[in-house]
Design an enzyme around this catalytic site. Structure first.
Site, PDB file in Angstrom:
ATOM      1  N   ASP A 486      24.870 -19.055  -5.346  1.00 44.29           N
ATOM      2  CA  ASP A 486      24.111 -20.241  -5.760  1.00 44.29           C
ATOM      3  C   ASP A 486      24.903 -21.086  -6.763  1.00 44.29           C
ATOM      4  OD1 ASP A 486      21.922 -21.920  -5.850  1.00 44.29           O
ATOM      5  OD2 ASP A 486      20.471 -20.328  -6.275  1.00 44.29           O
ATOM      6  N   ASP A 556      15.755 -26.234  -0.809  1.00 45.92           N
ATOM      7  CA  ASP A 556      14.706 -25.504  -1.520  1.00 45.92           C
ATOM      8  C   ASP A 556      13.328 -25.929  -1.039  1.00 45.92           C
ATOM      9  OD1 ASP A 556      16.095 -23.753  -3.039  1.00 45.92           O
ATOM     10  OD2 ASP A 556      16.089 -24.956  -4.867  1.00 45.92           O
TER      11      ASP A 556
HETATM   12  C1  DGJ Z   1      17.970 -22.092  -6.134  1.00 44.82           C
HETATM   13  C2  DGJ Z   1      17.931 -21.594  -4.717  1.00 44.82           C
HETATM   14  O1  DGJ Z   1      18.010 -22.654  -3.833  1.00 44.82           O
HETATM   15  C3  DGJ Z   1      16.680 -20.778  -4.517  1.00 44.82           C
HETATM   16  O2  DGJ Z   1      16.571 -20.366  -3.186  1.00 44.82           O
HETATM   17  C4  DGJ Z   1      16.720 -19.594  -5.441  1.00 44.82           C
HETATM   18  O3  DGJ Z   1      17.776 -18.763  -5.092  1.00 44.82           O
HETATM   19  C5  DGJ Z   1      16.855 -20.075  -6.869  1.00 44.82           C
HETATM   20  N1  DGJ Z   1      17.961 -20.958  -7.032  1.00 44.82           N
HETATM   21  C6  DGJ Z   1      17.020 -18.920  -7.798  1.00 44.82           C
HETATM   22  O4  DGJ Z   1      17.255 -19.320  -9.078  1.00 44.82           O
END
Ligand code: DGJ
Length: 748
Positions: A486, A556
């Site tokens: 991430d 997201d």
């Molecule tokens: C952002 C990601 O896109 C989410 O799926 C998740 O992993 C969060 N970060 C976790 O902090």
């Protein structure tokens, strides 16, 4: 031979299966662009931009003895600045004379089989017999700047990959001798079209709203997209296309430009005074500067240019094939991607071993194949304010460590995946306390936090080496089958404590060279691990990261209806195998909207499929439906992930807006045409709605297909490929469909 040089006329022909790209060397001096056109087999030399004298056109005095020849009027192959061409340039260099004027003359060429790697940079790759490469040298005699343009021409694809390198070869002139050159702009591709009757397509948006296709007519002046965020970004994807006015999804000429880079970039089209359109794509000159001492060189990342004479759809399918086969790497690149259960939206930070195992138990019963433990397993992280950088287990939460979780999940028949955000550090972390100098920063200036975190300075070797060690420690244990990598903030104060003031403008790019080194190490050493990149969803969904990590968390925003536009926009460039798509709970956590499980499942099946919700909070009937979805996906996943994509109706479709409200429709067809998955998602359903006919594409016209859908519609009926393609399927948002329709067609 795909590359030919006609020595007497000074013309290069770059032939892909259906196109010819023409480069002219004018009077052995200037490199002129001769068009990128439907393939031709002969050339008279007459169909070129004529030499009309144009008022106010600056004419280089040394040139050709032709007073009409102005660089400002002729299509250029790689325009410099300040010597006649007043449009935006592809290269700009500050020389010892204090100016940025360049005058690049043709200085030779080479042709070789295959394609060389770009050192330290991700790029497409091939075997020797898959492509040929032309390198053309240009030289600015005064300053000693040498530029090499590289064109890889593919045998099988209508693709030309371009990259550029610049070298300071030294100058014998007193003023310039031994002095550095400062590269202020080095675009990876520049292409002059003789006309402006094109629509420009870009993929734009924001967090939770990524890669929405925007289509606009070109108009006089500069139309530009860019990122200055040191990430390819949620806001603009490093891609544009130009389509001719009569082009559709299936017909007409379209040119695609995709930049293989994850940092700040820019892509622009300048329509000039004579309606010529100049495409420029490369590192963002606003955030980049690179000093070259004598003998030093710099290589800019690659641009992948696609030609299609069958509309946007064919352009997309070319990108999909090329990126799946000749960009993605690792042992997962062509393997069926597992059905995932991710705990993020199920538990957020609030989990323990018991909860995770309960989720894994149900996921296993449902047929899922890999469980991802997301954010919150390390340091003392219970929310997003702490612990990034402290990549050791949060023992209060998980006393048995990753060993217990991984073994427990594997024992239940699932593979085990883990979340990381290696490029970041929380101010509240042991790592930050020990190494405050390891973050991007500018001495004496205030800094920005983003999601309470700071960006590590990956332009520093010691930071990259440290991260290599961290990842080796985790992956070396053999406990991890998958990594979600991430990256959750926009980087600011992009500067390094290690660099002198004159080199600070290098830091943004050095950051990516450091990241690519780290990713190269990790992904090459652990090729069996499935890597998924992520950046608050799709903030770094770009071809460069696909070189290392063959899938990416698309957004997201997991709302099925929002996802129709996001995924269909993403599909313009990126293959289904790279788009990670999950079914989540309702009301949706990002939009508050309630959609049917049917819609959520059908929508997520457009990519690498999974779930992220608390399965243990669902009703029996929902679990039964999910079990069926998982089984269906396993039946169709090869076709979805590795087949051909056809789009029928898109939320952005301005050419043929549908009146039923709005819907997305697409099909995935296996390469051998034996299976087709046809999907329609209504994002807005009207009562008594219009009935739309969709003529399928990509099927075998001579075959008969068994068409299987919901019982009320197409219950194992037999229809010929010809009828499906020429007559078409009648669809409308009948209430029984609960907002979406999925049909599986199988050749009998
Ligand atoms: C952002 C990601 O896109 C989410 O799926 C998740 O992993 C969060 N970060 C976790 O902090």
């Amino acid at each position: 031979m795909s590359i030919l040089f006609n020595e007497s006329d000074g013309v290069f022909f770059l032939n892909t299966p259906k196109s010819t790209y023409i480069i002219r060397v004018v009077d052995n001096k200037y490199l002129s662009h001769g068009g990128w056109v439907k393939r031709i087999s002969s050339w008279s030399g007459q169909c070129v931009m004529p030499l009309y004298g144009r008022a106010f056109a600056p004419v280089p005095q040394e040139l050709c003895g032709r007073i009409e020849y102005s660089l400002d009027v002729q299509p250029q192959e790689f325009p410099g600045y300040g010597h006649g061409d007043c449009r935006d340039s592809a290269v700009e260099v500050l020389s010892a004379d204090g100016t940025t004027v360049t005058d690049l003359y043709y200085n030779g060429y080479r042709i070789y089989k295959g394609k060389k790697p770009l050192e330290g940079l991700p790029a497409t790759f091939c075997k020797e017999d898959e492509a040929e490469t032309l390198e053309i040298d240009l030289l600015d005699k005064v300053s000693g700047l040498a530029v090499t343009l590289s064109y890889t021409v593919w045998n099988k694809y209508d693709v030309i990959c371009r990259s550029v390198s610049a070298k300071h070869t030294g100058s014998s002139l007193e003023l310039y001798k031994g002095k550095p050159l400062v590269l202020r702009r080095l675009m990876s591709a520049s292409l002059d079209f003789t006309g402006s009757r094109y629509r420009m397509i870009q993929l734009s948006g924001s967090w939770g709203h990524e890669r929405h296709a925007i289509v606009r007519d070109l108009t006089s002046g500069i139309q530009k997209i860019q990122s200055r965020r040191n990430a390819s970004s949620h806001q603009q994807n490093p891609f544009i296309a130009l389509e001719e006015y009569d082009a559709t999804e299936d017909s007409g000429t379209v040119y695609g430009f995709s930049f293989v880079y994850s940092g700040s970039f820019c892509a622009e089209v300048e329509v000039d005074q004579y309606n010529m359109s100049r495409v420029l794509m490369g590192l963002n000159p606003d955030t980049f500067e690179w000093k070259l001492n004598e003998g030093e060189s710099f290589t800019a990342p690659e641009v992948v240019m696609v030609y299609s004479d069958q509309g946007l759809g064919q352009m997309s399918r070319t990108y999909h094939d090329l990126y799946r086969n000749n960009l993605c790497r690792g042992n997962w690149k062509n393997k069926p991607r597992p059905v995932v259960i991710n705990n993020w939206e199920a538990t957020y930070f609030d989990f323990n071993a018991e909860k995770l195992f309960a989720l894994a138990d149900t996921a296993a019963k449902e047929g899922m194949e890999l469980m991802v433990l997301d954010d919150g397993w390390f340091g003392h992280r219970d929310d997003d304010t702490t612990s990034l950088g402290d990549w050791y287990v949060y023992k209060d939460k998980l006393p048995g460590g990753i060993e217990e979780i991984s073994e427990g999940i594997r024992k239940r028949g699932l593979k085990f995946g883990l979340w990381f955000e290696p490029e970041m550090v929380s101010p509240d972390s042991d790592l930050y306390r020990a190494h405050p100098d390891w973050v991007l920063q500018i001495k004496d200036r205030d800094f920005c936090l983003g999601r309470n975190q700071r960006g590590l300075d990956l332009s520093r070797k010691d930071v990259v080496d440290y991260l290599i060690e961290v990842m080796d420690n985790m992956l070396g244990s053999g406990l991890i089958d998958y990594i979600k990598w991430d990256f959750n903030r926009t980087l600011t104060e992009i500067a390094s404590t290690m660099q002198s003031p004159e080199n600070q403008m290098k830091v943004g790019h050095l950051y990516y060279l450091g990241l690519y080194k780290l990713m190269e190490h990790v992904t090459q050493k652990y090729p069996d691990v499935l890597f998924e990149s992520c950046s608050g969803g799709g903030g770094r969904f770009d071809p460069a990261l696909l070189y290392y990590m063959s899938q990416c968390w698309t957004s997201d925003n997991t709302d099925a209806l929002s996802r129709v536009a996001i995924q269909m926009g993403t599909s313009i460039v990126y293959p289904a195998s790279s788009m990670s798509c999950h079914v989540s709970a309702v009301p949706n956590h990002q939009t508050g909207r309630v959609t049917s499980l049917n819609q959520r499942g059908h929508c997520a099946m457009a990519g690498a499929f999974g779930y992220e919700l608390d399965l243990n909070k669902l009703e029996e009937a929902e679990l039964a439906e999910i079990k069926e979805q998982v089984a269906t996906y396993k039946r169709i996943r090869d076709t979805v992930q590795y087949g051909d994509l056809y789009r029928y109706e898109c939320p952005w479709n301005t050419r043929a807006p549908n009146e039923t409200g709005s819907f997305g429709a697409w099909s995935n067809v296996s390469k051998d045409k034996s299976q087709c998955v046809f999907t329609v998602i209504w994002t807005y359903a009207e009562a008594h709605a219009e009935i739309t006919v969709i003529k399928l594409r990509g099927l075998d016209p001579d075959a008969t297909y068994n068409v299987q859908g919901p019982k009320e519609f197409f219950d194992n009926v037999k229809i010929s490929g010809e009828e499906l393609m020429n007559v078409g399927l009648y669809v409308s948002p009948h209430p029984h469909l609960k907002g979406s329709l999925q049909l599986i067609l199988e050749k009998i």
